[in-house]
Design an enzyme around this catalytic site. Structure first.
Site, PDB file in Angstrom:
ATOM      1  N   TYR A 244       0.663  -1.170   0.031  1.00  0.00           N
ATOM      2  CA  TYR A 244      -0.041   0.216   0.117  1.00  0.00           C
ATOM      3  C   TYR A 244       1.041   1.142   0.149  1.00  0.00           C
ATOM      4  O   TYR A 244       1.812   1.394   0.853  1.00  0.00           O
ATOM      5  CB  TYR A 244      -0.898   0.062   1.231  1.00  0.00           C
ATOM      6  CG  TYR A 244      -1.964   1.099   1.334  1.00  0.00           C
ATOM      7  CD1 TYR A 244      -2.881   1.367   0.486  1.00  0.00           C
ATOM      8  CD2 TYR A 244      -1.756   2.262   2.123  1.00  0.00           C
ATOM      9  CE1 TYR A 244      -3.764   2.450   0.260  1.00  0.00           C
ATOM     10  CE2 TYR A 244      -2.687   3.160   2.339  1.00  0.00           C
ATOM     11  CZ  TYR A 244      -3.822   3.358   1.429  1.00  0.00           C
ATOM     12  OH  TYR A 244      -4.524   4.411   1.578  1.00  0.00           O
TER      13      TYR A 244
ATOM     14  N   ASP B 122       9.150   2.711   0.661  1.00  0.00           N
ATOM     15  CA  ASP B 122       8.182   3.348   1.246  1.00  0.00           C
ATOM     16  C   ASP B 122       8.169   3.152   2.879  1.00  0.00           C
ATOM     17  O   ASP B 122       7.818   2.007   3.248  1.00  0.00           O
ATOM     18  CB  ASP B 122       6.822   3.007   0.626  1.00  0.00           C
ATOM     19  CG  ASP B 122       5.479   3.649   1.446  1.00  0.00           C
ATOM     20  OD1 ASP B 122       5.755   4.464   2.518  1.00  0.00           O
ATOM     21  OD2 ASP B 122       4.364   3.663   0.774  1.00  0.00           O
TER      22      ASP B 122
ATOM     23  N   LYS C 231       3.312   8.784   9.510  1.00  0.00           N
ATOM     24  CA  LYS C 231       3.173   8.113  10.666  1.00  0.00           C
ATOM     25  C   LYS C 231       3.994   8.373  11.783  1.00  0.00           C
ATOM     26  O   LYS C 231       3.807   9.419  12.380  1.00  0.00           O
ATOM     27  CB  LYS C 231       2.819   6.507  10.352  1.00  0.00           C
ATOM     28  CG  LYS C 231       1.968   6.120   9.296  1.00  0.00           C
ATOM     29  CD  LYS C 231       1.312   4.905   9.540  1.00  0.00           C
ATOM     30  CE  LYS C 231       0.379   4.453   8.199  1.00  0.00           C
ATOM     31  NZ  LYS C 231      -0.922   4.029   8.515  1.00  0.00           N
TER      32      LYS C 231
HETATM   33  C1  LIG Z   1       3.325   2.026   3.573  1.00  0.00           C
HETATM   34  C2  LIG Z   1       2.345   3.333   3.379  1.00  0.00           C
HETATM   35  N1  LIG Z   1       2.628   4.102   2.349  1.00  0.00           N
HETATM   36  C3  LIG Z   1       1.756   5.233   2.424  1.00  0.00           C
HETATM   37  C4  LIG Z   1       0.651   5.429   3.056  1.00  0.00           C
HETATM   38  C5  LIG Z   1      -0.144   6.604   2.849  1.00  0.00           C
HETATM   39  O1  LIG Z   1      -0.108   7.388   4.097  1.00  0.00           O
HETATM   40  P1  LIG Z   1      -1.284   8.166   4.532  1.00  0.00           P
HETATM   41  O2  LIG Z   1      -2.497   7.566   5.061  1.00  0.00           O
HETATM   42  O3  LIG Z   1      -0.597   9.174   5.652  1.00  0.00           O
HETATM   43  O4  LIG Z   1      -1.737   9.110   3.285  1.00  0.00           O
HETATM   44  C6  LIG Z   1       0.186   4.405   4.268  1.00  0.00           C
HETATM   45  C7  LIG Z   1      -0.888   4.353   4.964  1.00  0.00           C
HETATM   46  O5  LIG Z   1      -1.160   3.795   5.767  1.00  0.00           O
HETATM   47  C8  LIG Z   1       1.352   3.135   4.237  1.00  0.00           C
HETATM   48  O6  LIG Z   1       0.904   2.345   5.192  1.00  0.00           O
END
Ligand SMILES: Cc1ncc(COP(=O)(O)O)c(C=O)c1O
Length: 452
Positions: free
Chosen positions: A162, A261, A289
């Site tokens: 994700y 990521d 986060k």
């Molecule tokens: C690995 C990863 N990348 C990107 C995101 C997107 O972040 P946001 O919810 O702050 O837009 C998330 C959200 O859970 C994530 O787990």
């Protein structure tokens, strides 16, 4: 029918009745919210909570209290950001000081410099950094940068990973078996209304042959390989030994950017994140986060030769609230706590989390269940299945209904977990919380004895 396996359903019907009786305030609010707020929640995933989404009044440390006055040991931690727990004094004080100085300036201030320097000293790939607000946004900046630097349009992602909810990346996230079959090897968009995904190649996690096959025929088109270096969003699946190293080799050879990521792993599995843990340095890495400790903050870190495209202004990076001082004050406090005593907090969280995993495994196995835990102390997955997963498709073997029943029983016992089997720990959780959680799990499991 509540479960396909009535004996192992964790007494779900009775548990649900109990919860309904003590959370009337949440139900009333949820019903009212649905009249004005689309779906009654602010992010679609929250709708899957059983028996219905709860409303919270306050949190403190590892505990959170709902509007009916029920207090839970919280392993959801707002889906990950609360690395220091709820409302930690250090963050509260830093934000309160900043509140009096101004909410935002839309201009430069000292905290930007302080946090940039801290990130550069913690993150191996960071020669320069920049800030935004959400993980979704910062991933888009990383992908834009990769397209600009390479002059290539496409990127490769992994199934089950994700990277936010932008059209470009919300693909082959959690496809069903039917969707996978119907797609016939093409990327699977999540939900309706998305543009077609002609720019994405998708490979299974931990499958080097698949990655190499894509590179063999399309290397010239691929601007970036992006991955969660630990697949936290689908089973907390670590990379197999050598996997990240091979991605590094391949991307360097083909002049493709490697993007980690680290929105979940950053400042959660260690001060230098997954890249520190595995000793593999990507070209770019994204953070959100835990970095903001529960405030709105994301960051991109990267090697100078690539970040220079932002420096020159050729790649646009913009945002009214980027680098806002409230979030950066929270980040300052968070990073200070995390860096104390050579990162002792991470060792404590790892130890507690491992103890919790082992304890849950023992309790559930003693009740006759088959389960695995995967991941790390700070973030792990509990799945009712017989073998650890290597990739997203393996996670589809897990008995999700059974887990959902277990989560419901835990909720009734005062333990809040996410609906997808992921557990987060924070610096605020204590040995006593783990003891209480294991006792709760034991009581939950009593209602589910497979071999009485
Ligand atoms: C690995 C990863 N990348 C990107 C995101 C997107 O972040 P946001 O919810 O702050 O837009 C998330 C959200 O859970 C994530 O787990």
């Amino acid at each position: 029918m509540i479960s396909a396996q009535p004996l192992a359903s964790f007494d779900a019907e009775r548990r649900e009745d109990n919860i309904r009786k003590k959370t009337g305030g949440s139900l009333a609010r949820y019903s009212r919210a649905q009249q004005s707020l689309a779906g009654g929640v602010s992010s679609s995933l929250r709708r899957s909570a059983r028996p219905y989404p709860l409303y919270f009044a306050h949190g403190s440390g590892g505990l959170v209290t709902d509007v009916d006055g029920n207090t839970y040991i919280d392993y959801g931690l707002a889906w990950g950001p609360l690395i220091l727990g709820h409302a930690p004094a250090a963050i509260r004080e830093a934000v309160e000081v900043q509140l009096r100085r101004g909410l935002t300036y839309g201009a430069q201030h000292d905290l930007e410099i302080e946090i940039s320097e801290k990130l550069i000293s913690a993150i191996p790939c960071a020669d320069l950094v920049c800030f935004a607000n959400s993980g979704t946004e910062i991933v888009q900046l990383a992908l834009r940068l990769a397209r600009a630097v390479t002059g290539r349009e496409k990127f490769l992602k992994f199934e089950g990973h994700y990277h936010g909810w932008d059209d470009s990346v919300l693909v082959s996230y959690h496809p069903s078996r039917l969707e996978i079959d119907a797609a016939n090897g093409e990327p699977v968009p999540a939900g309706l209304g998305q543009r077609r995904h002609q720019d994405v190649f998708v490979a299974p996690w931990n499958d080097l042959n698949a990655v190499e096959a894509i590179f063999n025929s399309h290397a010239e088109e691929i601007s970036a390989v992006i991955c969660e270096p630990i697949l936290c969003n689908s089973g907390c699946i670590p990379p197999e030994p050598g996997f990240l190293a091979r991605l590094r080799e391949l991307t360097s050879k083909e002049r493709t950017l490697l993007i980690f990521d680290e929105v979940i792993t950053g400042f959660r599995v260690g001060l230098s994140g997954a890249q520190g843990l595995f000793g593999i340095v990507p070209d770019l890495a994204t953070y959100a986060k835990a970095l903001g400790g529960g405030t709105v903050l994301s960051a991109l870190a990267g090697r100078r030769e690539f970040m220079d495209w932002i420096v020159s202004g050729n790649v646009v990076h913009a945002g009214t609230l980027n680098g806002n001082p409230l979030s950066l004050a929270a980040a300052s406090a968070t990073l200070n706590v995390l860096a104390q005593n050579g990162g002792a907090v991470f060792r404590d969280i790892e130890r507690l989390g491992r103890r919790l995993q082992q304890g849950l495994t023992t309790v559930l196995r003693n009740a006759g269940h088959t389960l695995v835990t995967q991941g790390y102390g700070a973030v792990f997955q509990l799945s009712f299945m017989d073998q650890p997963a290597r990739n997203y498709r393996d996670t589809m073997r897990a008995d999700k209904r059974l887990y959902s029943d277990f989560a419901l029983a835990l909720l009734d016992e005062g333990v809040l977990v996410l609906p997808d089997g992921r557990w987060y720990l924070s610096a605020a959780h204590t040995e006593a919380d783990i003891d209480a959680t294991l006792a709760a799990a034991e009581r939950a499991a009593r209602g589910s004895r497979v071999n009485p």
